[in-house]
Design an enzyme around this catalytic site. Structure first.
Site, PDB file in Angstrom:
ATOM      1  CD  GLU A 104      -2.984  -1.005   2.315  1.00  0.00           C
ATOM      2  OE1 GLU A 104      -4.131  -1.421   2.083  1.00  0.00           O
ATOM      3  OE2 GLU A 104      -2.657  -0.490   3.414  1.00  0.00           O
ATOM      4  CG  PHE A 105       4.516   3.105   2.663  1.00  0.00           C
ATOM      5  CD1 PHE A 105       4.945   4.277   2.066  1.00  0.00           C
ATOM      6  CD2 PHE A 105       4.611   3.006   4.048  1.00  0.00           C
ATOM      7  CE1 PHE A 105       5.448   5.321   2.829  1.00  0.00           C
ATOM      8  CE2 PHE A 105       5.107   4.048   4.821  1.00  0.00           C
ATOM      9  CZ  PHE A 105       5.531   5.209   4.205  1.00  0.00           C
TER      10      PHE A 105
ATOM     11  CG  HIS B 138       1.303   7.083  -0.680  1.00  0.00           C
ATOM     12  ND1 HIS B 138       0.419   8.084  -0.385  1.00  0.00           N
ATOM     13  CD2 HIS B 138       0.764   5.952  -0.162  1.00  0.00           C
ATOM     14  CE1 HIS B 138      -0.604   7.589   0.306  1.00  0.00           C
ATOM     15  NE2 HIS B 138      -0.417   6.296   0.457  1.00  0.00           N
TER      16      HIS B 138
ATOM     17  CD  GLU C 250      15.085  -7.325   4.199  1.00  0.00           C
ATOM     18  OE1 GLU C 250      14.222  -6.651   4.822  1.00  0.00           O
ATOM     19  OE2 GLU C 250      15.501  -8.415   4.596  1.00  0.00           O
TER      20      GLU C 250
ATOM     21  N   GLY D  67      14.549  -9.272  -2.009  1.00  0.00           N
ATOM     22  CA  GLY D  67      14.443 -10.725  -1.972  1.00  0.00           C
ATOM     23  C   GLY D  67      15.223 -11.396  -3.090  1.00  0.00           C
ATOM     24  NE  ARG D  68      15.878 -10.033  -9.189  1.00  0.00           N
ATOM     25  CZ  ARG D  68      16.481  -9.448 -10.224  1.00  0.00           C
ATOM     26  NH1 ARG D  68      16.506  -8.130 -10.314  1.00  0.00           N
ATOM     27  NH2 ARG D  68      17.077 -10.168 -11.144  1.00  0.00           N
TER      28      ARG D  68
ATOM     29  NE  ARG E 187      11.171 -12.353  -5.341  1.00  0.00           N
ATOM     30  CZ  ARG E 187      11.416 -11.086  -5.561  1.00  0.00           C
ATOM     31  NH1 ARG E 187      11.428 -10.243  -4.566  1.00  0.00           N
ATOM     32  NH2 ARG E 187      11.645 -10.653  -6.784  1.00  0.00           N
TER      33      ARG E 187
ATOM     34  NE  ARG F  60      -2.265   4.580   2.089  1.00  0.00           N
ATOM     35  CZ  ARG F  60      -2.824   3.722   1.249  1.00  0.00           C
ATOM     36  NH1 ARG F  60      -3.798   2.911   1.639  1.00  0.00           N
ATOM     37  NH2 ARG F  60      -2.436   3.677  -0.015  1.00  0.00           N
TER      38      ARG F  60
END
Lengths: 230, 230, 230, 230
Positions: free
Chosen positions: C73-74, C77, C86, C88-89, C157, C184
């Site tokens: 959701e963030f 914006h 961070e 995941g790859r 992942r 929010r």
């Protein structure tokens, strides 16, 4: 000041499919055939509760001719706007300048940020037009003289007043246009007061009329909910 | 043309923590103490392979005084830029105008998009300055006369030339600044050729010098990799 | 969910100098020493009439740890926000997952766009936590097995749930933060109703508290004028 | 992964009128009929020297179905992009999950930022698919159980893996699309190397093919000049 819509792909249906993907996912296009009353309701709900993104999946390009001082204000709108303008570096600029029409209110009252205007006298109007025309002519002569002397256009143009007309293409979507309209028009039914300069408002009014013809439900919802961009 | 850095929070370390969150996650702040050579290497890698986002977590605000024709080009930079400028609606503008210094090359050759400039003669320079000063004076007199007659500032200013100085605050980050510099400076080592007008380049050069002092590793990497914004 | 302000250059004075350049031009920095009451008045005026740009000349970077479904959701914006997260790859992700605290209301009522929530029973809460923990464990085991078998992290992942915690740096300014907060957080005094998911609201509340400490006048004006971003 | 172009107003001519306003001002629309060879030349010049804005006056909307981990990368593109996505808060999500096809290279080598991939063995592929399918099934069962127990969708979805398919509309213009393609495809002729995850590249390739059909001259120029967004 002239405003022509030169290309567009914008309709109320573009708002609907985008909004319905939230609840209908991959079936959102089929949902478009839903009854019109529901569609009006959905658009009003989005506008009122300020769900803005569904209003972005559409596009309008306007060809605008207006004085530089109008474009100066216009270009401060960044998000959702694209611009290409006539260049004073690449081109010899033509002597078309702005003078206020007789109905332009010339006298301001009040404090910065909320000026009110009243009619000037006929003498004031005449003096303004004469002062402008004289200054414009002097400047354009200086511009021409420098060009004739071999001076680069980009240097010589420094003397051209901000009342000079320029041309640009401006592309936006319904959301970025509503944001522009909320700031650049002054209306009784606006929830948030705005005090635009009359000349940019004249451009804005023409844009609004052309947009309203493309997206009547969206425009009606904008009006109904106080002319606040969602 | 003057440029002052009035506030900033920008350093090479801001690039490093942002980049290292990719691989170090929540421990990225501790990683900052890593040896400096590795840091230089990381910044160079990000610049070369155009990983742009780590260069956005910093902020610089410049107070800039330059002619309107410079600000007109400046305000076309939208992403990563914030502006507030002196208002010709709220304030009576002061008669400070631009004339080219003796070393400003006045004569252009070549085609639009890639002009080259050469020195003008002394006579050309003198003629330019005189033509400008005369035009500026006439315009400012017209402006003053209209104000004296009670005409609103926003109307009267239409006669003011784009050579008039204005003031603004411009806030950016290293990434948006590099994009600006890549287009608004002309350098031998630039991978992509740019042909900025000299006056905006004068502003850009001052901004670059002040930024380089804050973020020397980032600036060196920008230089090394052809002045392309990542 | 944790939120730390890791760097900032943001104060109410940054709003004031930017706003005063409109009327004071190059003297706007000197104007900063004006009496505090006037400053409060100016900030309130800007907020109420939605003059947004003076709130952009400041910068805050937060290090945020939250579940992927919050970051999803963030990241919607866009304007005035910069992110580094961070990867995941690039990194083996750690098994830290979200489960709702006992006070998280678990049962929803009402229609899309305006859900209301009520407490679940203790049994519902227990079932939720157990179902989540079991699913999380199974998934993380599958992830580990694939990694052990030599499968690339970016492929393995795919089985990790959106309840997994991630870390990111998010940089914004007061204007873009207010826009975020208006959508929010859910507050009685908000002019426009919002129905954020509780988990992103928990992040937003921490950000708001840290911002309010930096810019108390601006925050008070935001509260006073109905929590609408200018 | 599926990509459909659901609406568009985009053609090479849209680049030309925008570019020609620089030199032709209000006559730029008439200039459109100029000979095609000149048009190709102009588009190539704009691309090579990175004049980006003329590529923004057009619009394309794609309906995309892809796993959440693809959308996570996608939504990091901010400028010139609009998104609306299926909501896990408003809707019960359907059990459609990603597993790699047999030709997906599963084993990575090299350092972060420049991974190379090689084929896995058949056993590795089989193990991956099985591990994923088992994990997906467990998670979806947990999701269903929580929903059946009256838990809100927004809470229950925390267990759903990022391999779950979602649907979204994404609207862009040629410039923002080229920026996306330069980062999310890996090509021999790219001036700047990119190492996208294969799954987002599969989406990007479909988008590129559909865009190339609409704007063949622009696409050819993008290819010719090293796939760098202007």
């Amino acid at each position: 000041m002239t405003v022509s819509l030169v290309r567009s792909a914008a309709g109320d249906a573009d708002v609907l499919f985008a909004a319905r993907v939230s609840t209908a996912g991959e079936a959102s296009l089929e949902e478009l055939s839903k009854d019109p009353e529901k569609s009006t309701g959905l658009i009003n709900y989005l506008m009122r509760d300020r769900h803005g993104t569904p209003f972005e999946h559409n596009s309008m390009t306007f060809l605008i001719q207006a004085p530089i001082f109008v474009f100066r204000e216009f270009h401060r709108h960044r998000a959702g706007w694209s611009y290409n303008e006539e260049s004073g570096r690449y081109r010899e600029l033509q002597p078309v300048f702005y003078t206020p029409a007789p109905d332009r209110k010339l006298v301001q009252h009040g404090r910065p940020g909320k000026y009110e205007f009243s009619e000037g006298t006929e003498a004031q109007h005449q003096q303004t037009v004469e002062a402008m025309e004289t200054a414009y002519r002097k400047c354009y002569e200086a511009y021409q003289e420098m060009l004739a002397a071999g001076i680069a256009r980009e240097v010589a143009r420094a003397v051209l007043p901000v009342g000079l007309f320029s041309s640009m293409y401006a592309t936006c979507n319904a959301r970025s246009l509503m944001h522009f309209l909320s700031l650049r028009t002054k209306k009784e039914n606006a929830k948030v007061p705005s005090f635009p300069q009359r000349e940019i408002e004249m451009v804005a009014e023409q844009m609004e009329a052309q947009w309203a013809a493309l997206m009547p439900l969206t425009h009606a919802a904008f009006e109904k909910h106080g002319r606040v961009a969602p």
